[in-house]
Design a protein around this motif. Sequence first.
Motif, PDB file in Angstrom:
ATOM      1  N   GLY A   1      14.518  70.946  -7.271  1.00 41.67           N
ATOM      2  CA  GLY A   1      14.703  69.778  -8.137  1.00 41.67           C
ATOM      3  C   GLY A   1      14.991  68.475  -7.404  1.00 41.67           C
ATOM      4  N   VAL A   2      15.190  68.546  -6.089  1.00 36.79           N
ATOM      5  CA  VAL A   2      15.702  67.370  -5.386  1.00 36.79           C
ATOM      6  C   VAL A   2      14.601  66.359  -5.046  1.00 36.79           C
ATOM      7  N   LYS A   3      14.975  65.074  -5.022  1.00 35.99           N
ATOM      8  CA  LYS A   3      14.028  64.040  -4.573  1.00 35.99           C
ATOM      9  C   LYS A   3      14.112  63.943  -3.053  1.00 35.99           C
ATOM     10  N   VAL A   4      12.985  63.627  -2.436  1.00 39.40           N
ATOM     11  CA  VAL A   4      12.929  63.630  -0.977  1.00 39.40           C
ATOM     12  C   VAL A   4      12.360  62.319  -0.451  1.00 39.40           C
ATOM     13  N   ALA A   5      13.028  61.759   0.560  1.00 40.88           N
ATOM     14  CA  ALA A   5      12.486  60.592   1.269  1.00 40.88           C
ATOM     15  C   ALA A   5      12.409  60.947   2.749  1.00 40.88           C
ATOM     16  N   ALA A   6      11.333  60.520   3.408  1.00 41.79           N
ATOM     17  CA  ALA A   6      11.181  60.846   4.836  1.00 41.79           C
ATOM     18  C   ALA A   6      10.499  59.709   5.565  1.00 41.79           C
ATOM     19  N   GLN A   7      10.867  59.563   6.849  1.00 42.45           N
ATOM     20  CA  GLN A   7      10.146  58.601   7.683  1.00 42.45           C
ATOM     21  C   GLN A   7       8.666  59.001   7.693  1.00 42.45           C
ATOM     22  N   ASP A   8       7.821  57.997   7.749  1.00 43.58           N
ATOM     23  CA  ASP A   8       6.380  58.241   7.855  1.00 43.58           C
ATOM     24  C   ASP A   8       5.873  57.398   9.024  1.00 43.58           C
ATOM     25  N   PRO A   9       5.411  57.992  10.119  1.00 46.11           N
ATOM     26  CA  PRO A   9       5.220  59.421  10.356  1.00 46.11           C
ATOM     27  C   PRO A   9       6.536  60.139  10.680  1.00 46.11           C
ATOM     28  N   SER A  10       6.496  61.485  10.501  1.00 52.35           N
ATOM     29  CA  SER A  10       7.659  62.285  10.902  1.00 52.35           C
ATOM     30  C   SER A  10       7.238  63.723  11.198  1.00 52.35           C
ATOM     31  N   TYR A  11       8.174  64.451  11.781  1.00 55.35           N
ATOM     32  CA  TYR A  11       7.985  65.880  12.093  1.00 55.35           C
ATOM     33  C   TYR A  11       7.549  66.578  10.800  1.00 55.35           C
TER      34      TYR A  11
ATOM     35  N   ASN B   1       8.808  47.497  13.700  1.00 51.88           N
ATOM     36  CA  ASN B   1       9.386  48.029  14.939  1.00 51.88           C
ATOM     37  C   ASN B   1       9.798  49.495  14.795  1.00 51.88           C
ATOM     38  N   TYR B   2       9.064  50.217  13.982  1.00 49.10           N
ATOM     39  CA  TYR B   2       9.226  51.660  13.780  1.00 49.10           C
ATOM     40  C   TYR B   2      10.575  52.051  13.165  1.00 49.10           C
ATOM     41  N   PHE B   3      11.229  51.090  12.511  1.00 52.59           N
ATOM     42  CA  PHE B   3      12.410  51.433  11.696  1.00 52.59           C
ATOM     43  C   PHE B   3      12.081  51.033  10.263  1.00 52.59           C
ATOM     44  N   PRO B   4      12.148  51.976   9.310  1.00 53.70           N
ATOM     45  CA  PRO B   4      11.599  51.713   7.983  1.00 53.70           C
ATOM     46  C   PRO B   4      12.454  50.792   7.106  1.00 53.70           C
ATOM     47  N   ASP B   5      11.783  50.200   6.123  1.00 50.26           N
ATOM     48  CA  ASP B   5      12.469  49.513   5.030  1.00 50.26           C
ATOM     49  C   ASP B   5      13.148  50.612   4.210  1.00 50.26           C
ATOM     50  N   LEU B   6      14.456  50.482   3.983  1.00 50.45           N
ATOM     51  CA  LEU B   6      15.190  51.559   3.307  1.00 50.45           C
ATOM     52  C   LEU B   6      15.245  51.358   1.791  1.00 50.45           C
ATOM     53  N   ALA B   7      14.764  50.198   1.335  1.00 51.80           N
ATOM     54  CA  ALA B   7      14.869  49.879  -0.101  1.00 51.80           C
ATOM     55  C   ALA B   7      14.212  50.923  -1.011  1.00 51.80           C
ATOM     56  N   PRO B   8      13.068  51.517  -0.644  1.00 49.31           N
ATOM     57  CA  PRO B   8      12.433  52.474  -1.569  1.00 49.31           C
ATOM     58  C   PRO B   8      13.160  53.815  -1.712  1.00 49.31           C
ATOM     59  N   ILE B   9      14.184  54.078  -0.909  1.00 51.24           N
ATOM     60  CA  ILE B   9      14.859  55.389  -0.987  1.00 51.24           C
ATOM     61  C   ILE B   9      15.438  55.582  -2.393  1.00 51.24           C
TER      62      ILE B   9
ATOM     63  N   ALA C   1      22.598  55.588   2.270  1.00 51.75           N
ATOM     64  CA  ALA C   1      22.844  56.963   1.817  1.00 51.75           C
ATOM     65  C   ALA C   1      24.124  57.024   0.980  1.00 51.75           C
ATOM     66  N   VAL C   2      25.161  56.336   1.414  1.00 53.47           N
ATOM     67  CA  VAL C   2      26.426  56.361   0.670  1.00 53.47           C
ATOM     68  C   VAL C   2      26.261  55.659  -0.678  1.00 53.47           C
ATOM     69  N   ARG C   3      25.648  54.458  -0.656  1.00 56.78           N
ATOM     70  CA  ARG C   3      25.518  53.686  -1.907  1.00 56.78           C
ATOM     71  C   ARG C   3      24.625  54.389  -2.921  1.00 56.78           C
ATOM     72  N   LYS C   4      23.592  55.088  -2.430  1.00 58.62           N
ATOM     73  CA  LYS C   4      22.657  55.719  -3.365  1.00 58.62           C
ATOM     74  C   LYS C   4      22.954  57.201  -3.600  1.00 58.62           C
ATOM     75  N   ASN C   5      24.117  57.650  -3.156  1.00 56.38           N
ATOM     76  CA  ASN C   5      24.516  59.059  -3.343  1.00 56.38           C
ATOM     77  C   ASN C   5      23.490  60.047  -2.804  1.00 56.38           C
TER      78      ASN C   5
END
Length: 402
Positions: A118-128, A162-170, A201-205
């Motif tokens: 049931g969980v939602k998932v966010a991941a760096q793209d590209p990633s392992y 610079n290979y660090f993602p925008d975190l807003a869509p999490i 992560a803290v703000r969005k639980n």
Amino acid sequence: MIKRNKNIANIKAGYLFPEIARRRREYATAHPEAKIISLGVGNTTEPILPHINAGLVEGARRLGTVEGYSGYQDEGLPELREKISSVFYGGKFSIDEIFISDGAKCDIGRLQLLFGAGVKVAAQDPSYPVYVDGSVLAGAAGGWKGKGYAGITYLPCTASNNYFPDLAPIPKNSVIYFCSPNNPTGATANKSQLASLVDVAVRKNCILIFDAAYAEFIRDASLPKSIFEIDGATSCAIEVNSFSKPAGFTGVRLGWSVVPKALKYAGGESVNADWSRIASTVFNGASNIAQAGGLAALDPEGLKEIRALTDFYLGNAKLIRDALQKLKINCEGGDNSPYIWAHFPGRDSWEVFSEILEKCQVVTTPGAGFGPAGQGFIRFSAFGHRADVEEACTRLEKLLDK
Ligand code: PGU
């Protein structure tokens, strides 16, 4: 007969690395004279160094004695858990927050069991690929929709950020996978970037799964080796780590995960208690021989060997970077990580993979295999014997041939 698991039906054919091995075999069959060099899968090639190896040998020897024999190890040898806490985390974690595993990949799979379908998932793209593929297998994502799996929030890591993602869509209440130094881009997040990740992560639980499998390759002392160097991380993060790359344990199999007791679900229940329940139910512990090797690896002499081995692979990485830069191919990584992420703008990465294989007889990994934002990139692995890496670097000049 029972019906096929729909989650397995959702996954695209073939895990990335067996597919690369298949293409390599196909090429080798057609060109039996070719001396193929692999800079593809990140598989260690150098012998385990003497002090660490002696730990493994001693671990095996003890099993043949009445006093030294041991059986199931459950969550791991207490001495090893304590040593991991003191060597890597300044003693900040108690032994029941450190779980010994048979490797980071295996623990990532079991963590997906912990969070369920049931969980939602966010991941760096590209990633392992295991973060996303494993989430699909666990039912936390749907089928492939043209440019990615349904239900995964991809966080593009590109030259422009610079290979660090925008975190807003999490999304709120999601599991976030984050790897630094990153596989495949080699980019390593700095302290303020990781602080912003923990803050989100803290703000969005959310729960952050931080993969630090390449931490021992970090040479820039200002870059964090663990997410727990960031304030507030113990209430939102799990760290997975491994002896595979730093100690040459890819075949020995040993890793660990840190699940802090401060980490709680929305209802206040303990994630640590659930992880202990899962780990003890579907896992019977890492090999006691491997754990004896792990203990040796964390002795002062073992840590020196880890430094020497990672220095060696970083030396390979520098050769590959220099060779690519000489060819005017832009690349990232290789300074604090064993991967070099090379840009071939506008090209299909499987096509570039084939071109490098055909012109240079060098196996690489196509960036598209790590996610949609990997299109147009090739990953070069620095795991190889020095002479092979040197030879591969010379052969790369053939890419200039028309
Ligand atoms: N985490 C990351 C980020 C990795 O890149 C790898 C291995 C692992 C975990 C696996 O660690 P273990 O402790 O050995 O389980 N990545 C390699 C190997 C391919 C694979 O499928 O694991 C790679 O070439 O990306």
